[in-house]
Design a protein around this motif. Structure first.
Motif, PDB file in Angstrom:
ATOM      1  N   PHE A 143      32.038  15.319  72.800  1.00 24.75           N
ATOM      2  CA  PHE A 143      32.383  15.692  71.431  1.00 24.75           C
ATOM      3  C   PHE A 143      32.224  14.469  70.536  1.00 24.75           C
ATOM      4  O   PHE A 143      33.066  13.574  70.522  1.00 24.75           O
ATOM      5  CB  PHE A 143      33.816  16.241  71.370  1.00 24.75           C
ATOM      6  N   GLY A 144      31.103  14.432  69.803  1.00 25.43           N
ATOM      7  CA  GLY A 144      30.780  13.295  68.951  1.00 25.43           C
ATOM      8  C   GLY A 144      30.720  13.678  67.489  1.00 25.43           C
ATOM      9  O   GLY A 144      31.098  14.785  67.080  1.00 25.43           O
ATOM     10  N   GLU A 145      30.209  12.749  66.684  1.00 24.70           N
ATOM     11  CA  GLU A 145      30.155  12.944  65.237  1.00 24.70           C
ATOM     12  C   GLU A 145      29.323  14.162  64.839  1.00 24.70           C
ATOM     13  O   GLU A 145      29.619  14.825  63.848  1.00 24.70           O
ATOM     14  CB  GLU A 145      29.583  11.696  64.567  1.00 24.70           C
ATOM     15  N   ARG A 146      28.274  14.464  65.594  1.00 25.51           N
ATOM     16  CA  ARG A 146      27.369  15.551  65.203  1.00 25.51           C
ATOM     17  C   ARG A 146      27.514  16.798  66.061  1.00 25.51           C
ATOM     18  O   ARG A 146      26.715  17.729  65.927  1.00 25.51           O
ATOM     19  CB  ARG A 146      25.925  15.050  65.251  1.00 25.51           C
ATOM     20  N   THR A 147      28.508  16.835  66.922  1.00 29.22           N
ATOM     21  CA  THR A 147      28.632  17.975  67.829  1.00 29.22           C
ATOM     22  C   THR A 147      28.787  19.292  67.094  1.00 29.22           C
ATOM     23  O   THR A 147      28.140  20.290  67.424  1.00 29.22           O
ATOM     24  CB  THR A 147      29.820  17.769  68.788  1.00 29.22           C
ATOM     25  N   SER A 148      29.640  19.332  66.078  1.00 26.94           N
ATOM     26  CA  SER A 148      29.870  20.593  65.371  1.00 26.94           C
ATOM     27  C   SER A 148      28.600  21.072  64.672  1.00 26.94           C
ATOM     28  O   SER A 148      28.300  22.280  64.664  1.00 26.94           O
ATOM     29  CB  SER A 148      31.017  20.456  64.368  1.00 26.94           C
ATOM     30  N   ASP A 149      27.821  20.155  64.098  1.00 29.53           N
ATOM     31  CA  ASP A 149      26.558  20.548  63.464  1.00 29.53           C
ATOM     32  C   ASP A 149      25.572  21.077  64.503  1.00 29.53           C
ATOM     33  O   ASP A 149      24.888  22.084  64.270  1.00 29.53           O
ATOM     34  CB  ASP A 149      25.937  19.360  62.724  1.00 29.53           C
ATOM     35  N   GLU A 150      25.478  20.403  65.646  1.00 25.51           N
ATOM     36  CA  GLU A 150      24.588  20.855  66.713  1.00 25.51           C
ATOM     37  C   GLU A 150      25.021  22.230  67.220  1.00 25.51           C
ATOM     38  O   GLU A 150      24.185  23.092  67.519  1.00 25.51           O
ATOM     39  CB  GLU A 150      24.599  19.864  67.864  1.00 25.51           C
ATOM     40  N   LEU A 151      26.330  22.436  67.318  1.00 24.01           N
ATOM     41  CA  LEU A 151      26.837  23.712  67.815  1.00 24.01           C
ATOM     42  C   LEU A 151      26.517  24.847  66.838  1.00 24.01           C
ATOM     43  O   LEU A 151      26.166  25.962  67.259  1.00 24.01           O
ATOM     44  CB  LEU A 151      28.344  23.617  68.040  1.00 24.01           C
ATOM     45  N   ARG A 152      26.607  24.575  65.550  1.00 31.87           N
ATOM     46  CA  ARG A 152      26.254  25.600  64.557  1.00 31.87           C
ATOM     47  C   ARG A 152      24.788  25.997  64.682  1.00 31.87           C
ATOM     48  O   ARG A 152      24.436  27.173  64.555  1.00 31.87           O
ATOM     49  CB  ARG A 152      26.545  25.088  63.146  1.00 31.87           C
ATOM     50  N   VAL A 153      23.919  25.019  64.913  1.00 32.35           N
ATOM     51  CA  VAL A 153      22.499  25.318  65.096  1.00 32.35           C
ATOM     52  C   VAL A 153      22.295  26.195  66.327  1.00 32.35           C
ATOM     53  O   VAL A 153      21.520  27.162  66.299  1.00 32.35           O
ATOM     54  CB  VAL A 153      21.688  24.007  65.230  1.00 32.35           C
ATOM     55  N   ALA A 154      23.003  25.867  67.398  1.00 33.99           N
ATOM     56  CA  ALA A 154      22.886  26.656  68.631  1.00 33.99           C
ATOM     57  C   ALA A 154      23.352  28.090  68.417  1.00 33.99           C
ATOM     58  O   ALA A 154      22.697  29.052  68.841  1.00 33.99           O
ATOM     59  CB  ALA A 154      23.697  25.994  69.749  1.00 33.99           C
ATOM     60  N   ILE A 155      24.493  28.237  67.744  1.00 32.51           N
ATOM     61  CA  ILE A 155      25.021  29.576  67.494  1.00 32.51           C
ATOM     62  C   ILE A 155      24.084  30.368  66.593  1.00 32.51           C
ATOM     63  O   ILE A 155      23.830  31.558  66.803  1.00 32.51           O
ATOM     64  CB  ILE A 155      26.433  29.486  66.880  1.00 32.51           C
ATOM     65  N   GLU A 156      23.537  29.693  65.578  1.00 34.74           N
ATOM     66  CA  GLU A 156      22.620  30.360  64.658  1.00 34.74           C
ATOM     67  C   GLU A 156      21.380  30.862  65.392  1.00 34.74           C
ATOM     68  O   GLU A 156      20.866  31.952  65.096  1.00 34.74           O
ATOM     69  CB  GLU A 156      22.231  29.406  63.536  1.00 34.74           C
ATOM     70  N   SER A 157      20.902  30.097  66.373  1.00 29.84           N
ATOM     71  CA  SER A 157      19.710  30.505  67.118  1.00 29.84           C
ATOM     72  C   SER A 157      19.966  31.758  67.943  1.00 29.84           C
ATOM     73  O   SER A 157      19.022  32.480  68.293  1.00 29.84           O
ATOM     74  CB  SER A 157      19.242  29.370  68.030  1.00 29.84           C
ATOM     75  N   LEU A 158      21.232  32.013  68.265  1.00 29.20           N
ATOM     76  CA  LEU A 158      21.564  33.181  69.077  1.00 29.20           C
ATOM     77  C   LEU A 158      21.587  34.471  68.264  1.00 29.20           C
ATOM     78  O   LEU A 158      21.606  35.570  68.826  1.00 29.20           O
ATOM     79  CB  LEU A 158      22.932  32.985  69.743  1.00 29.20           C
ATOM     80  N   ARG A 159      21.595  34.331  66.940  1.00 28.21           N
ATOM     81  CA  ARG A 159      21.668  35.530  66.087  1.00 28.21           C
ATOM     82  C   ARG A 159      20.362  36.320  66.114  1.00 28.21           C
ATOM     83  O   ARG A 159      20.346  37.512  65.820  1.00 28.21           O
ATOM     84  CB  ARG A 159      22.004  35.134  64.646  1.00 28.21           C
ATOM     85  N   SER A 160      19.261  35.633  66.436  1.00 28.30           N
ATOM     86  CA  SER A 160      17.969  36.304  66.460  1.00 28.30           C
ATOM     87  C   SER A 160      17.451  36.365  67.891  1.00 28.30           C
ATOM     88  O   SER A 160      18.004  35.749  68.798  1.00 28.30           O
ATOM     89  CB  SER A 160      16.971  35.548  65.564  1.00 28.30           C
ATOM     90  N   GLY A 161      16.386  37.050  68.073  1.00 30.26           N
ATOM     91  CA  GLY A 161      15.780  37.144  69.397  1.00 30.26           C
ATOM     92  C   GLY A 161      16.178  38.403  70.135  1.00 30.26           C
ATOM     93  O   GLY A 161      17.130  39.099  69.788  1.00 30.26           O
ATOM     94  N   GLU A 162      15.421  38.696  71.165  1.00 33.32           N
ATOM     95  CA  GLU A 162      15.649  39.870  71.997  1.00 33.32           C
ATOM     96  C   GLU A 162      15.872  39.419  73.433  1.00 33.32           C
ATOM     97  O   GLU A 162      15.316  38.392  73.862  1.00 33.32           O
ATOM     98  CB  GLU A 162      14.455  40.823  71.923  1.00 33.32           C
ATOM     99  N   PRO A 163      16.676  40.164  74.196  1.00 34.16           N
ATOM    100  CA  PRO A 163      17.454  41.323  73.778  1.00 34.16           C
ATOM    101  C   PRO A 163      18.647  40.939  72.913  1.00 34.16           C
ATOM    102  O   PRO A 163      18.920  39.743  72.725  1.00 34.16           O
ATOM    103  CB  PRO A 163      17.912  41.921  75.121  1.00 34.16           C
ATOM    104  N   LYS A 164      19.357  41.924  72.433  1.00 28.40           N
ATOM    105  CA  LYS A 164      20.520  41.669  71.611  1.00 28.40           C
ATOM    106  C   LYS A 164      21.566  40.907  72.417  1.00 28.40           C
ATOM    107  O   LYS A 164      21.809  41.203  73.577  1.00 28.40           O
ATOM    108  CB  LYS A 164      21.105  42.998  71.118  1.00 28.40           C
ATOM    109  N   LEU A 165      22.167  39.913  71.786  1.00 27.19           N
ATOM    110  CA  LEU A 165      23.159  39.079  72.473  1.00 27.19           C
ATOM    111  C   LEU A 165      24.387  39.902  72.855  1.00 27.19           C
ATOM    112  O   LEU A 165      24.924  40.654  72.039  1.00 27.19           O
ATOM    113  CB  LEU A 165      23.566  37.914  71.575  1.00 27.19           C
TER     114      LEU A 165
END
Length: 507
Positions: free
Chosen positions: A209-231
């Motif tokens: 858990f570093g200075e940029r962890t929360s920003d990196e995590l938001r990017v990861a979560i955002e990437s899960l919103r798209s793509g198939e199959p549905k999450l």
């Protein structure tokens, strides 16, 4: 007696008491100074005062608890880099091959100077800045490759595909240290945050858990919103995560909770110092189930996240009971300039939302209340062999070679080809959260919970999750081939998590 005289007497008494206490405290300082001067002037061999000072500081702070300590100037710079998640370098992960004794590239980090210069996994580094690397220690090699961004360093390289050495002059740059990983790297070096064999399940590893962890995590979560199959669900892997910044852990919890207490801290006398609550709104859909993976090396900030999500029934915990570190350290800077050092001082204990204890006190037994326990029927304890195999397989899946990326092949298809660059076994640590069982980063990962200032960090780092520039890897103990690229065949904890999530889909 006139009032004025009485006031003068009282003021004199107050000053006397203050002077007494000050003199009482300074007496120890005077004794320490006297002892250092005597050693410097009378000891049979010449001694350096800085070393005496560092030894005195270490001895004093080490008397407090296992997590307080003194950080010397050299290590302090490294600590700051860990917390900032960046450093000046060229961007490669390296090991010393046991058969040749030569420094060998394991992995060029994507979008770094080393990667752009064409360094590949398996390339041998013959020299750094004109110095032969034969018999050079990993730490010395790391020191030479690191430097100020913008400054060049010349690397002598014998490429895996050639028998003629070449020299590459590479300009150093700021190398970001990732803290959030997925299952596999794409050809462009980005992560895929879905399980390759179960794409309906999201998979996010948090190494620290570093200075940029929360920003990196938001990017990861955002990437899960798209793509198939549905999450359908999510696995958050905190295994081997020894901690980091308290603020980053709080921000992580807040992404998954609408309301409620995240964590609180108590200081001397069990007086509450701070309390942190979730804000309204979430980053990840509340209707999707979450499994958090922990093991015996998940500590501090990672325990805050696991305990919080478990107490609020936002996630179930799977794996092994966590480390049990419930204290907070402040990193207090000492000195200035090149002589900056720091004292890591335990200033508080944190409380999980349920009020249950996390900290494992000296003499605690398994029946006591400490750490974060897996939910019923989700405890999976690994043997040493299983633990080692899981680490090796995970590291092999994380490697990215330039030719594979150019060919557009995902990492999992080339694991067997890269096996010679990955150690066959990695021994788990027993007494402390692992500092680097597989590879140790040139910028080691902070591990204890930390507050707003660069504080509450420990010196340990995760065993399997951290790629880093100029990173040494453990020497192989066997010549066994790498396990199958499919992680579920040799990762019972992840397999249990997947089975649990699939059982929810059937209901």
């Amino acid at each position: 007696m006139p009032l004025r005289n009485l006031l003068v007497i009282l003021l004199a008494a107050a000053v006397s008491i203050a002077c007494y206490w000050r003199a009482s405290r300074n007496r120890y300082v005077d004794n320490l100074t006297q002892a250092m001067n005597l050693i410097e002037s009378q000891y049979v061999d010449e001694v350096e005062l800085p070393k005496l000072y560092e030894g005195a500081m270490e001895g004093m702070v080490d008397q407090l608890d296992p997590y307080s300590g003194y950080t010397n100037p050299a290590d302090y710079e490294k600590l700051l880099e860990d917390l900032d998640q960046e450093f000046g370098g060229i961007g490669i992960q390296v090991e010393v091959k046991p058969d040749t004794g030569r420094l060998t590239v394991m992995n060029p980090l994507p979008r770094t100077p080393a990667y752009e210069a064409g360094l590949k996994a398996g390339d041998v580094i013959l020299s750094i800045g004109g110095q032969d690397t034969k018999s050079m220690t990993i730490n010395d090699a790391v020191r030479l490759m690191r430097g100020k961004p913008g400054e060049p360093v010349t690397i002598g390289v014998l490429q895996r595909s050639s028998d003629r050495p070449i020299e590459l002059t590479i300009k150093r740059a700021i190398i970001p240290i990732e803290s959030v990983y997925g299952d596999l790297r794409k050809a462009d070096g980005d992560w895929t945050f879905r399980l390759a064999s179960h794409p309906e399940i999201g998979y996010i590893r948090i190494a620290t858990f570093g200075e940029r962890t929360s920003d990196e995590l938001r990017v990861a979560i955002e990437s899960l919103r798209s793509g198939e199959p549905k999450l359908a669900s999510l696995v958050i892997d905190l295994r081997g995560n020894a901690g980091g910044l308290l603020r980053a852990a709080i921000e992580t919890c807040d992404m998954f909770l609408n309301e409620g207490r995240i964590v609180s801290t108590n200081g001397r006398g069990d007086v509450q110092l701070s309390a942190f609550d979730a804000s309204s709104g979430v980053e990840f859909p509340t209707e999707l189930p979450i499994v958090v993976l922990v093991d015996q090396y998940s500590a501090s900030a990672s325990e805050i996240v696991a305990a919080c999500l478990q107490d609020h029934d936002r996630a179930v915990i799977c794996g092994q009971r966590s480390w049990g570190k419930g204290t907070v350290q402040n990193v207090i800077e000492l000195g200035s300039g090149k002589n900056r050092s720091a004292m890591r001082l335990t200033v508080a204990r944190y409380q999980r939302p349920s009020g249950k204890n996390i900290h494992k006190k000296t003499g605690a037994v398994d029946a006591d209340d400490w750490g974060v326990r897996p939910n019923p029927k989700l405890e999976v304890n690994l043997t040493d062999a299983q633990f080692e195999q899981r680490l090796v397989n995970r590291r092999s899946r994380d490697l990215l070679s330039a030719e594979d990326a150019a060919a557009g092949k995902p990492t999992s298809e080339t694991v067997a080809e890269a096996s010679t660059d990955v150690p066959a076994t990695i021994a788990p640590q027993g007494e402390e959260p692992p500092s680097s069982t597989g590879s140790s980063s040139e910028s080691e990962t902070p591990s204890d919970a930390t507050s707003e200032s660069p504080s509450e960090t420990s010196e340990t780092k995760p065993a399997e999750n951290q790629p880093a520039e100029e990173t040494p890897a453990a020497s192989p103990k066997t010549t066994d081939k790498l396990p199958t690229p499919d992680p579920f065949a040799i990762d019972p904890q992840l397999a249990k998590a997947i089975a649990y999530l699939q059982s929810l889909e059937k209901k």
